[in-house]
Scaffold this motif. Structure first.
Motif, PDB file in Angstrom:
ATOM      1  N   ARG A   1       0.819  -1.213   0.000  1.00 48.65           N
ATOM      2  CA  ARG A   1       0.000   0.000   0.000  1.00 48.65           C
ATOM      3  C   ARG A   1       0.849   1.256   0.000  1.00 48.65           C
ATOM      4  O   ARG A   1       0.437   2.301  -0.519  1.00 48.65           O
ATOM      5  CB  ARG A   1      -0.924   0.000   1.208  1.00 48.65           C
ATOM      6  CG  ARG A   1      -2.112  -0.951   1.094  1.00 48.65           C
ATOM      7  CD  ARG A   1      -2.969  -0.881   2.341  1.00 48.65           C
ATOM      8  NE  ARG A   1      -4.173  -1.706   2.208  1.00 48.65           N
ATOM      9  CZ  ARG A   1      -5.053  -1.891   3.184  1.00 48.65           C
ATOM     10  NH1 ARG A   1      -4.864  -1.319   4.369  1.00 48.65           N
ATOM     11  NH2 ARG A   1      -6.112  -2.647   2.976  1.00 48.65           N
ATOM     12  N   ALA A   2       2.050   1.169   0.614  1.00 52.94           N
ATOM     13  CA  ALA A   2       2.926   2.334   0.669  1.00 52.94           C
ATOM     14  C   ALA A   2       3.416   2.749  -0.704  1.00 52.94           C
ATOM     15  O   ALA A   2       3.685   3.926  -0.958  1.00 52.94           O
ATOM     16  CB  ALA A   2       4.113   2.051   1.588  1.00 52.94           C
ATOM     17  N   GLY A   3       3.499   1.797  -1.618  1.00 52.79           N
ATOM     18  CA  GLY A   3       3.937   2.098  -2.972  1.00 52.79           C
ATOM     19  C   GLY A   3       5.446   2.261  -3.070  1.00 52.79           C
ATOM     20  O   GLY A   3       6.157   2.399  -2.070  1.00 52.79           O
ATOM     21  N   GLY A   4       5.950   2.241  -4.281  1.00 55.61           N
ATOM     22  CA  GLY A   4       7.377   2.387  -4.509  1.00 55.61           C
ATOM     23  C   GLY A   4       8.074   1.047  -4.659  1.00 55.61           C
ATOM     24  O   GLY A   4       7.613   0.034  -4.115  1.00 55.61           O
ATOM     25  N   ALA A   5       9.182   1.057  -5.376  1.00 54.57           N
ATOM     26  CA  ALA A   5       9.893  -0.187  -5.661  1.00 54.57           C
ATOM     27  C   ALA A   5      10.469  -0.820  -4.400  1.00 54.57           C
ATOM     28  O   ALA A   5      10.426  -2.033  -4.220  1.00 54.57           O
ATOM     29  CB  ALA A   5      11.006   0.088  -6.670  1.00 54.57           C
ATOM     30  N   SER A   6      11.004   0.013  -3.494  1.00 54.60           N
ATOM     31  CA  SER A   6      11.609  -0.529  -2.280  1.00 54.60           C
ATOM     32  C   SER A   6      10.560  -1.195  -1.387  1.00 54.60           C
ATOM     33  O   SER A   6      10.780  -2.292  -0.861  1.00 54.60           O
ATOM     34  CB  SER A   6      12.313   0.584  -1.516  1.00 54.60           C
ATOM     35  OG  SER A   6      12.901   0.100  -0.329  1.00 54.60           O
ATOM     36  N   ALA A   7       9.417  -0.518  -1.220  1.00 54.13           N
ATOM     37  CA  ALA A   7       8.355  -1.095  -0.400  1.00 54.13           C
ATOM     38  C   ALA A   7       7.815  -2.378  -1.014  1.00 54.13           C
ATOM     39  O   ALA A   7       7.519  -3.344  -0.316  1.00 54.13           O
ATOM     40  CB  ALA A   7       7.223  -0.079  -0.219  1.00 54.13           C
TER      41      ALA A   7
ATOM     42  N   ALA B   1      14.544  -3.829   2.616  1.00 53.42           N
ATOM     43  CA  ALA B   1      13.620  -2.760   2.268  1.00 53.42           C
ATOM     44  C   ALA B   1      12.461  -2.569   3.222  1.00 53.42           C
ATOM     45  O   ALA B   1      11.757  -1.578   3.121  1.00 53.42           O
ATOM     46  CB  ALA B   1      13.057  -3.026   0.866  1.00 53.42           C
ATOM     47  N   SER B   2      12.217  -3.472   4.145  1.00 58.11           N
ATOM     48  CA  SER B   2      10.999  -3.401   4.944  1.00 58.11           C
ATOM     49  C   SER B   2      10.992  -2.239   5.914  1.00 58.11           C
ATOM     50  O   SER B   2      12.034  -1.796   6.398  1.00 58.11           O
ATOM     51  CB  SER B   2      10.827  -4.701   5.727  1.00 58.11           C
ATOM     52  OG  SER B   2      10.492  -5.760   4.865  1.00 58.11           O
ATOM     53  N   TYR B   3       9.781  -1.807   6.237  1.00 56.19           N
ATOM     54  CA  TYR B   3       9.576  -0.780   7.250  1.00 56.19           C
ATOM     55  C   TYR B   3       9.726  -1.400   8.629  1.00 56.19           C
ATOM     56  O   TYR B   3       9.143  -2.419   8.920  1.00 56.19           O
ATOM     57  CB  TYR B   3       8.178  -0.194   7.121  1.00 56.19           C
ATOM     58  CG  TYR B   3       7.771   0.681   8.287  1.00 56.19           C
ATOM     59  CD1 TYR B   3       6.957   0.160   9.297  1.00 56.19           C
ATOM     60  CD2 TYR B   3       8.210   1.983   8.383  1.00 56.19           C
ATOM     61  CE1 TYR B   3       6.578   0.950  10.375  1.00 56.19           C
ATOM     62  CE2 TYR B   3       7.832   2.769   9.461  1.00 56.19           C
ATOM     63  CZ  TYR B   3       7.020   2.248  10.455  1.00 56.19           C
ATOM     64  OH  TYR B   3       6.670   3.025  11.518  1.00 56.19           O
ATOM     65  N   VAL B   4      10.530  -0.787   9.456  1.00 55.35           N
ATOM     66  CA  VAL B   4      10.709  -1.248  10.824  1.00 55.35           C
ATOM     67  C   VAL B   4      10.269  -0.126  11.757  1.00 55.35           C
ATOM     68  O   VAL B   4      10.788   0.995  11.683  1.00 55.35           O
ATOM     69  CB  VAL B   4      12.187  -1.606  11.124  1.00 55.35           C
ATOM     70  CG1 VAL B   4      12.335  -2.103  12.545  1.00 55.35           C
ATOM     71  CG2 VAL B   4      12.663  -2.644  10.128  1.00 55.35           C
ATOM     72  N   PRO B   5       9.312  -0.357  12.682  1.00 57.65           N
ATOM     73  CA  PRO B   5       8.818   0.703  13.556  1.00 57.65           C
ATOM     74  C   PRO B   5       9.928   1.276  14.429  1.00 57.65           C
ATOM     75  O   PRO B   5      10.868   0.598  14.808  1.00 57.65           O
ATOM     76  CB  PRO B   5       7.756  -0.017  14.423  1.00 57.65           C
ATOM     77  CG  PRO B   5       7.395  -1.235  13.649  1.00 57.65           C
ATOM     78  CD  PRO B   5       8.619  -1.625  12.903  1.00 57.65           C
ATOM     79  N   ALA B   6       9.780   2.545  14.761  1.00 58.32           N
ATOM     80  CA  ALA B   6      10.757   3.175  15.654  1.00 58.32           C
ATOM     81  C   ALA B   6      10.561   2.680  17.071  1.00 58.32           C
ATOM     82  O   ALA B   6       9.492   2.203  17.440  1.00 58.32           O
ATOM     83  CB  ALA B   6      10.580   4.696  15.605  1.00 58.32           C
ATOM     84  N   ASP B   7      11.604   2.782  17.893  1.00 61.32           N
ATOM     85  CA  ASP B   7      11.498   2.341  19.276  1.00 61.32           C
ATOM     86  C   ASP B   7      10.457   3.171  20.009  1.00 61.32           C
ATOM     87  O   ASP B   7      10.335   4.384  19.816  1.00 61.32           O
ATOM     88  CB  ASP B   7      12.851   2.508  19.999  1.00 61.32           C
ATOM     89  CG  ASP B   7      13.845   1.472  19.533  1.00 61.32           C
ATOM     90  OD1 ASP B   7      13.416   0.513  18.860  1.00 61.32           O
ATOM     91  OD2 ASP B   7      15.040   1.626  19.841  1.00 61.32           O
TER      92      ASP B   7
END
Length: 231
Positions: free
Chosen positions: A164-170, A224-230
Protein backbone atom coordinates in the motif's frame (compact mmCIF):
# COMPACT_ATOMS: atom_id res chain seq x y z
CA UNK A 1 17.10 -44.58 1.09
CA UNK A 2 19.85 -42.93 -0.96
CA UNK A 3 17.34 -40.29 -2.16
CA UNK A 4 16.38 -39.52 1.43
CA UNK A 5 20.02 -39.12 2.44
CA UNK A 6 20.71 -36.89 -0.56
CA UNK A 7 17.70 -34.66 0.16
CA UNK A 8 18.53 -34.35 3.86
CA UNK A 9 22.16 -33.55 3.01
CA UNK A 10 21.01 -30.95 0.47
CA UNK A 11 18.72 -29.30 3.01
CA UNK A 12 21.54 -29.22 5.57
CA UNK A 13 24.15 -27.73 3.26
CA UNK A 14 21.77 -25.18 1.74
CA UNK A 15 20.60 -23.98 5.13
CA UNK A 16 24.20 -23.69 6.38
CA UNK A 17 25.06 -21.56 3.36
CA UNK A 18 21.98 -19.41 3.98
CA UNK A 19 22.90 -19.09 7.65
CA UNK A 20 26.34 -17.73 6.75
CA UNK A 21 24.85 -15.25 4.27
CA UNK A 22 22.28 -13.82 6.70
CA UNK A 23 24.91 -13.74 9.46
CA UNK A 24 27.12 -11.64 7.20
CA UNK A 25 24.19 -9.28 6.67
CA UNK A 26 23.73 -8.99 10.44
CA UNK A 27 27.43 -8.20 10.88
CA UNK A 28 27.08 -5.39 8.32
CA UNK A 29 23.76 -3.97 9.52
CA UNK A 30 23.24 -5.18 13.11
CA UNK A 31 19.48 -5.40 12.60
CA UNK A 32 17.80 -7.63 15.20
CA UNK A 33 15.60 -9.36 12.62
CA UNK A 34 18.75 -10.45 10.78
CA UNK A 35 20.05 -12.09 13.94
CA UNK A 36 16.73 -13.82 14.57
CA UNK A 37 16.70 -15.20 11.03
CA UNK A 38 20.35 -16.23 11.32
CA UNK A 39 19.59 -18.28 14.44
CA UNK A 40 16.44 -19.71 12.84
CA UNK A 41 18.36 -20.84 9.76
CA UNK A 42 21.04 -22.38 11.99
CA UNK A 43 18.31 -24.31 13.80
CA UNK A 44 16.96 -25.45 10.43
CA UNK A 45 20.48 -26.63 9.62
CA UNK A 46 20.66 -28.63 12.84
CA UNK A 47 17.22 -30.11 12.24
CA UNK A 48 18.10 -31.09 8.68
CA UNK A 49 21.45 -32.41 9.89
CA UNK A 50 19.68 -34.60 12.43
CA UNK A 51 17.52 -35.98 9.63
CA UNK A 52 20.64 -36.57 7.55
CA UNK A 53 22.21 -38.46 10.45
CA UNK A 54 19.08 -40.52 11.08
CA UNK A 55 18.70 -41.39 7.40
CA UNK A 56 22.39 -42.34 7.15
CA UNK A 57 22.93 -44.47 10.26
CA UNK A 58 19.35 -45.44 11.09
CA UNK A 59 16.85 -43.77 13.38
CA UNK A 60 17.32 -44.11 17.12
CA UNK A 61 16.50 -42.01 20.17
CA UNK A 62 19.47 -39.63 19.76
CA UNK A 63 18.96 -38.42 16.16
CA UNK A 64 15.18 -38.29 16.57
CA UNK A 65 15.35 -36.31 19.82
CA UNK A 66 17.67 -33.80 18.13
CA UNK A 67 15.42 -33.64 15.07
CA UNK A 68 12.38 -33.04 17.29
CA UNK A 69 14.04 -30.29 19.32
CA UNK A 70 15.51 -28.37 16.39
CA UNK A 71 12.88 -29.18 13.79
CA UNK A 72 9.62 -29.23 15.76
CA UNK A 73 10.16 -27.06 18.86
CA UNK A 74 12.74 -24.32 18.28
CA UNK A 75 13.03 -23.20 14.68
CA UNK A 76 9.58 -21.75 13.88
CA UNK A 77 9.30 -19.66 17.11
CA UNK A 78 12.76 -18.19 16.51
CA UNK A 79 11.85 -17.52 12.88
CA UNK A 80 8.76 -15.69 14.17
CA UNK A 81 10.96 -13.33 16.19
CA UNK A 82 12.32 -11.89 12.94
CA UNK A 83 8.75 -11.03 11.96
CA UNK A 84 8.10 -9.55 15.42
CA UNK A 85 11.01 -7.15 15.00
CA UNK A 86 9.48 -5.96 11.72
CA UNK A 87 6.04 -5.45 13.29
CA UNK A 88 6.51 -3.75 16.66
CA UNK A 89 8.87 -1.38 18.40
CA UNK A 90 12.33 -2.56 19.44
CA UNK A 91 11.40 -2.30 23.13
CA UNK A 92 8.40 -4.60 22.83
CA UNK A 93 10.20 -6.93 20.43
CA UNK A 94 13.03 -7.36 22.96
CA UNK A 95 10.50 -8.21 25.67
CA UNK A 96 8.76 -10.73 23.45
CA UNK A 97 12.12 -12.24 22.54
CA UNK A 98 13.02 -12.73 26.21
CA UNK A 99 9.74 -14.55 26.88
CA UNK A 100 10.10 -16.64 23.71
CA UNK A 101 13.68 -17.68 24.50
CA UNK A 102 12.70 -18.79 28.01
CA UNK A 103 9.70 -20.71 26.65
CA UNK A 104 11.82 -22.35 23.93
CA UNK A 105 14.47 -23.40 26.45
CA UNK A 106 11.76 -24.90 28.65
CA UNK A 107 10.21 -26.73 25.69
CA UNK A 108 13.56 -28.08 24.54
CA UNK A 109 14.22 -29.30 28.07
CA UNK A 110 10.93 -31.20 28.09
CA UNK A 111 11.87 -33.03 24.90
CA UNK A 112 15.44 -33.62 26.07
CA UNK A 113 14.46 -35.43 29.27
CA UNK A 114 11.27 -37.11 28.05
CA UNK A 115 11.46 -40.91 27.90
CA UNK A 116 10.78 -42.63 24.60
CA UNK A 117 7.65 -44.77 24.61
CA UNK A 118 8.13 -46.81 21.45
CA UNK A 119 10.68 -48.54 19.30
CA UNK A 120 12.45 -47.31 16.19
CA UNK A 121 12.63 -48.72 12.67
CA UNK A 122 16.04 -47.82 11.32
CA UNK A 123 14.95 -46.65 7.87
CA UNK A 124 11.72 -44.88 8.87
CA UNK A 125 11.30 -41.42 10.37
CA UNK A 126 8.81 -42.03 13.21
CA UNK A 127 5.96 -39.74 14.19
CA UNK A 128 6.12 -38.02 17.54
CA UNK A 129 3.12 -40.01 18.76
CA UNK A 130 5.06 -43.22 18.13
CA UNK A 131 8.00 -42.16 20.27
CA UNK A 132 6.98 -39.58 22.88
CA UNK A 133 4.23 -39.14 25.42
CA UNK A 134 1.87 -36.20 25.53
CA UNK A 135 4.28 -33.61 26.98
CA UNK A 136 6.76 -33.29 24.08
CA UNK A 137 3.96 -33.52 21.53
CA UNK A 138 1.98 -30.67 23.09
CA UNK A 139 5.17 -28.62 23.33
CA UNK A 140 5.95 -29.13 19.65
CA UNK A 141 2.35 -28.43 18.60
CA UNK A 142 2.21 -25.17 20.55
CA UNK A 143 5.63 -23.99 19.39
CA UNK A 144 4.98 -24.75 15.73
CA UNK A 145 1.41 -23.44 15.60
CA UNK A 146 2.01 -20.20 17.51
CA UNK A 147 5.25 -19.53 15.65
CA UNK A 148 3.68 -20.23 12.26
CA UNK A 149 0.69 -18.01 13.10
CA UNK A 150 3.00 -15.11 13.95
CA UNK A 151 5.14 -15.63 10.84
CA UNK A 152 2.26 -16.02 8.39
CA UNK A 153 -0.02 -13.41 9.94
CA UNK A 154 2.73 -10.89 10.61
CA UNK A 155 4.34 -11.32 7.21
CA UNK A 156 0.97 -10.92 5.47
CA UNK A 157 0.18 -7.81 7.48
CA UNK A 158 3.62 -6.31 6.80
CA UNK A 159 3.35 -7.15 3.11
CA UNK A 160 -0.04 -5.42 2.81
CA UNK A 161 1.31 -2.28 4.49
CA UNK A 162 4.34 -2.21 2.24
CA UNK A 163 2.42 -2.81 -0.97
CA UNK A 164 0.00 0.00 0.00
CA UNK A 165 2.93 2.33 0.67
CA UNK A 166 3.94 2.10 -2.97
CA UNK A 167 7.38 2.39 -4.51
CA UNK A 168 9.89 -0.19 -5.66
CA UNK A 169 11.61 -0.53 -2.28
CA UNK A 170 8.35 -1.10 -0.40
CA UNK A 171 7.20 -3.60 -3.03
CA UNK A 172 10.46 -5.49 -2.62
CA UNK A 173 9.96 -5.62 1.15
CA UNK A 174 6.38 -6.78 0.70
CA UNK A 175 7.44 -9.55 -1.65
CA UNK A 176 10.06 -10.65 0.87
CA UNK A 177 7.42 -10.98 3.58
CA UNK A 178 5.25 -13.05 1.24
CA UNK A 179 8.16 -15.43 0.60
CA UNK A 180 8.81 -15.81 4.33
CA UNK A 181 5.14 -16.66 4.90
CA UNK A 182 5.19 -19.21 2.07
CA UNK A 183 8.36 -20.77 3.48
CA UNK A 184 6.79 -21.11 6.92
CA UNK A 185 3.66 -22.67 5.43
CA UNK A 186 5.79 -25.12 3.43
CA UNK A 187 7.66 -26.21 6.54
CA UNK A 188 4.53 -26.42 8.69
CA UNK A 189 2.60 -28.52 6.20
CA UNK A 190 5.49 -30.58 4.88
CA UNK A 191 3.82 -33.69 6.23
CA UNK A 192 1.17 -33.38 3.52
CA UNK A 193 3.77 -34.70 1.09
CA UNK A 194 3.36 -38.03 2.84
CA UNK A 195 0.36 -38.68 0.60
CA UNK A 196 2.67 -38.63 -2.42
CA UNK A 197 6.01 -39.90 -1.11
CA UNK A 198 7.15 -41.63 2.04
CA UNK A 199 7.49 -39.65 5.25
CA UNK A 200 11.22 -39.05 5.41
CA UNK A 201 11.45 -38.03 1.75
CA UNK A 202 8.45 -35.72 2.15
CA UNK A 203 9.95 -33.89 5.11
CA UNK A 204 13.29 -33.58 3.32
CA UNK A 205 11.63 -32.03 0.26
CA UNK A 206 9.68 -29.57 2.43
CA UNK A 207 12.88 -28.57 4.24
CA UNK A 208 14.71 -27.76 1.01
CA UNK A 209 11.83 -25.73 -0.44
CA UNK A 210 10.84 -24.03 2.82
CA UNK A 211 14.36 -22.96 3.74
CA UNK A 212 14.99 -21.60 0.24
CA UNK A 213 11.81 -19.48 0.39
CA UNK A 214 12.60 -18.16 3.87
CA UNK A 215 16.17 -17.29 2.89
CA UNK A 216 15.07 -15.39 -0.22
CA UNK A 217 12.35 -13.61 1.74
CA UNK A 218 14.67 -12.64 4.58
CA UNK A 219 17.15 -11.06 2.18
CA UNK A 220 14.41 -9.09 0.42
CA UNK A 221 12.55 -8.05 3.59
CA UNK A 222 15.59 -6.85 5.51
CA UNK A 223 16.81 -4.80 2.56
CA UNK A 224 13.62 -2.76 2.27
CA UNK A 225 11.00 -3.40 4.94
CA UNK A 226 9.58 -0.78 7.25
CA UNK A 227 10.71 -1.25 10.82
CA UNK A 228 8.82 0.70 13.56
CA UNK A 229 10.76 3.17 15.65
CA UNK A 230 11.50 2.34 19.28
CA UNK A 231 8.66 3.18 21.66
Amino acid sequence: MSLQIALAATATLISLGFTATVLERWLDRHKPQDMAWTVALLLFSLGAGSMWLGASIGWSAGPFRAFYIFGAVLNVPVLALGTVYLMVSRLWADRITFVAVVACAFGAGIVLIAPTTGGFIADELPRGSEVFGVGPRITAALASSVGALVVVGGSAWSAIRLFRAGGASAAKGGAGNVLIALGAITLSFGGLLNSVVDEMTGFSISLVIGIALIFAGALMATSASYVPADA
